[in-house]
Design an enzyme around this catalytic site. Structure first.
Site, PDB file in Angstrom:
ATOM      1  N   GLU A  37       0.824  -1.213   0.000  1.00 58.49           N
ATOM      2  CA  GLU A  37       0.000   0.000   0.000  1.00 58.49           C
ATOM      3  C   GLU A  37       0.855   1.259   0.000  1.00 58.49           C
ATOM      4  O   GLU A  37       0.516   2.249  -0.662  1.00 58.49           O
ATOM      5  CB  GLU A  37      -0.948   0.002   1.202  1.00 58.49           C
ATOM      6  CG  GLU A  37      -2.081  -1.009   1.102  1.00 58.49           C
ATOM      7  CD  GLU A  37      -3.047  -0.736  -0.045  1.00 58.49           C
ATOM      8  OE1 GLU A  37      -3.022   0.378  -0.608  1.00 58.49           O
ATOM      9  OE2 GLU A  37      -3.814  -1.647  -0.396  1.00 58.49           O
ATOM     10  N   TYR A 120      -6.289   6.344   4.651  1.00 62.50           N
ATOM     11  CA  TYR A 120      -6.519   5.293   3.667  1.00 62.50           C
ATOM     12  C   TYR A 120      -5.709   4.035   3.985  1.00 62.50           C
ATOM     13  O   TYR A 120      -6.250   2.920   4.014  1.00 62.50           O
ATOM     14  CB  TYR A 120      -6.174   5.768   2.251  1.00 62.50           C
ATOM     15  CG  TYR A 120      -6.019   4.600   1.302  1.00 62.50           C
ATOM     16  CD1 TYR A 120      -7.146   3.919   0.832  1.00 62.50           C
ATOM     17  CD2 TYR A 120      -4.761   4.113   0.944  1.00 62.50           C
ATOM     18  CE1 TYR A 120      -7.018   2.808   0.019  1.00 62.50           C
ATOM     19  CE2 TYR A 120      -4.620   3.007   0.131  1.00 62.50           C
ATOM     20  CZ  TYR A 120      -5.756   2.354  -0.333  1.00 62.50           C
ATOM     21  OH  TYR A 120      -5.628   1.246  -1.124  1.00 62.50           O
ATOM     22  N   ASP A 138      -9.707   4.586  -2.155  1.00 64.90           N
ATOM     23  CA  ASP A 138      -8.606   5.106  -2.962  1.00 64.90           C
ATOM     24  C   ASP A 138      -9.181   5.734  -4.225  1.00 64.90           C
ATOM     25  O   ASP A 138     -10.405   5.939  -4.336  1.00 64.90           O
ATOM     26  CB  ASP A 138      -7.594   4.004  -3.276  1.00 64.90           C
ATOM     27  CG  ASP A 138      -8.119   2.973  -4.278  1.00 64.90           C
ATOM     28  OD1 ASP A 138      -9.333   2.978  -4.589  1.00 64.90           O
ATOM     29  OD2 ASP A 138      -7.304   2.144  -4.758  1.00 64.90           O
ATOM     30  N   CYS A 190     -14.574  -0.224 -14.315  1.00 59.25           N
ATOM     31  CA  CYS A 190     -15.076   1.149 -14.161  1.00 59.25           C
ATOM     32  C   CYS A 190     -13.933   2.133 -14.376  1.00 59.25           C
ATOM     33  O   CYS A 190     -13.561   2.902 -13.499  1.00 59.25           O
ATOM     34  CB  CYS A 190     -15.695   1.312 -12.773  1.00 59.25           C
ATOM     35  SG  CYS A 190     -16.723   2.789 -12.594  1.00 59.25           S
ATOM     36  N   CYS A 200     -19.938  -4.943 -15.762  1.00 56.61           N
ATOM     37  CA  CYS A 200     -19.936  -4.523 -14.362  1.00 56.61           C
ATOM     38  C   CYS A 200     -21.043  -5.232 -13.579  1.00 56.61           C
ATOM     39  O   CYS A 200     -22.214  -5.203 -13.989  1.00 56.61           O
ATOM     40  CB  CYS A 200     -20.119  -3.015 -14.259  1.00 56.61           C
ATOM     41  SG  CYS A 200     -20.138  -2.409 -12.556  1.00 56.61           S
ATOM     42  N   CYS A 206     -26.196   1.378 -10.768  1.00 51.72           N
ATOM     43  CA  CYS A 206     -25.384   2.576 -10.997  1.00 51.72           C
ATOM     44  C   CYS A 206     -26.226   3.734 -11.543  1.00 51.72           C
ATOM     45  O   CYS A 206     -26.792   3.653 -12.647  1.00 51.72           O
ATOM     46  CB  CYS A 206     -24.253   2.254 -11.968  1.00 51.72           C
ATOM     47  SG  CYS A 206     -23.148   3.634 -12.295  1.00 51.72           S
TER      48      CYS A 206
END
Length: 347
Positions: A37, A120, A138, A190, A200, A206
């Site tokens: 990360e 985060y 993120d 996406c 998706c 959505c």
């Protein structure tokens, strides 16, 4: 089915295989999650894979990383950029080793107190390594959630709203898998341009897909124009070696090797000879070289011209050290100085 259930089903069938990941529903190794990360901040997965594997091979545990000299860690980090991450990585490893007996804290709040770990990263480690129902957001997650709920507020102001929306759909169980599923969805499906909505698992949920304006989201505030800074760097050689500077620990590219130079200042022209002579590291005969090295940092562009000299002796210069030209690629030069060195060697 809930949004989380749909996404987790998709993840179980389509997840990316990455060297720091565990199998679905398993908790990952905290050291691996943390290291990846930190590396992934402002850096692509493709770039990070090689660095992650090199670090893990050389320092297989957080205790081993803490015991390494900072200069070695910075040298292995060279090319990843944002070098404060590497310094904080080493500092954090030492805090975990000395203050936590070599074990990562298991809660988001405790993780956030460690050097170099922000909201985060703390949430990601807590969710992926320890199964805490932490909300992980993120850039990929921002894009998915802003489209899913058609968030009209512009970033960065929209971050608070996007995190709240993400919290609404984050499940109590498998929160780590859910976070990684969101990341994979944003990376592979996406996407910023031409999202693959038919693939998706959330296309029926959505709001942006329903309106057909997916690429409008996330809404972003206009970018500020980056200023250009200009400087002169000094290329001094003696008997097959080049003089390098060990930069101050604090500041941009802290503790990294580089070339002596004039200050990196925003200006419309380059320093004239009378200016740059005040900054030369030695009193040798300096001659301007042709060409220009360009590099872009997060907040500014840098343009560098070179002056070069052949040293009359192997001078001792404050914060300086000599390094063989033939092994320059092994010293861990940041990319900006690699470009300058390439210009020098091609002139």
């Amino acid at each position: 089915m809930s949004i989380a259930d749909k996404l987790l089903d998709w993840y179980d069938a389509n997840r990316r295989s990455l060297p720091w990941r565990s199998a679905p529903a398993d908790h990952a190794e905290p050291y691996h999650v943390w290291l990846s990360e930190i590396m992934l901040q402002q850096t692509t997965v493709a770039t990070v894979k090689g660095y992650f594997e090199k670090f893990l091979s050389r320092w297989p545990t957080v205790v081993a990383l803490a015991a390494a000299p900072l200069e070695d860690v910075l040298a292995e980090w060279a090319g990843l950029g944002y070098y404060a991450r590497a310094r904080n990585l080493h500092k954090c490893a030492n805090v975990i080793t000395t203050g936590h007996d070599g074990r990562f804290p298991e809660t988001e709040a405790e993780l956030r107190a460690l050097p170099g770990i922000g909201d985060y990263t703390a949430a990601a480690i807590a969710a992926i390594a320890f199964g805490e129902s932490a909300v992980v957001v993120d850039g990929n997650v921002e894009r998915v959630v802003s489209r899913l709920f058609r968030v009209s507020e512009a970033l960065p102001a929209a971050k608070k709203q996007i995190k709240a929306r993400t919290a609404e759909i984050t499940p109590a169980q498998r929160a780590g898998d859910f976070a990684q599923a969101m990341m994979d969805l944003g990376s592979a499906v996406c996407t910023p341009k031409k999202p693959k909505c038919l693939l998706c698992p959330l296309h029926r949920d959505c709001a942006a897909k329903a309106e057909g304006d997916m690429e409008k989201y996330p809404v972003k505030a206009p970018k500020k124009v980056k200023p250009t800074r200009r400087a002169i760097s000094f290329w001094l050689v003696h008997d097959g070696d080049v003089l390098l500077e060990r930069r101050p620990v604090k500041g941009l590219l802290g503790a990294m090797p580089g070339l002596y130079s004039t200050p990196w200042v925003e200006r419309i022209d380059f320093p004239v000879k009378a200016e740059w002579l005040e900054h030369v590291p030695t009193d040798d005969y300096w001659k301007p070289l042709e060409g220009l090295a360009k590099h872009t940092f997060t907040h500014f562009h840098l343009e560098t011209q070179l002056v070069a000299a052949k040293a009359s002796a192997r001078h001792n210069v404050e914060n300086g050290f000599w390094h063989p030209l033939d092994g320059l690629e092994n010293v861990g030069l940041p990319t900006v100085f690699k470009k300058i060195a390439l210009l020098a060697r091609s002139s």
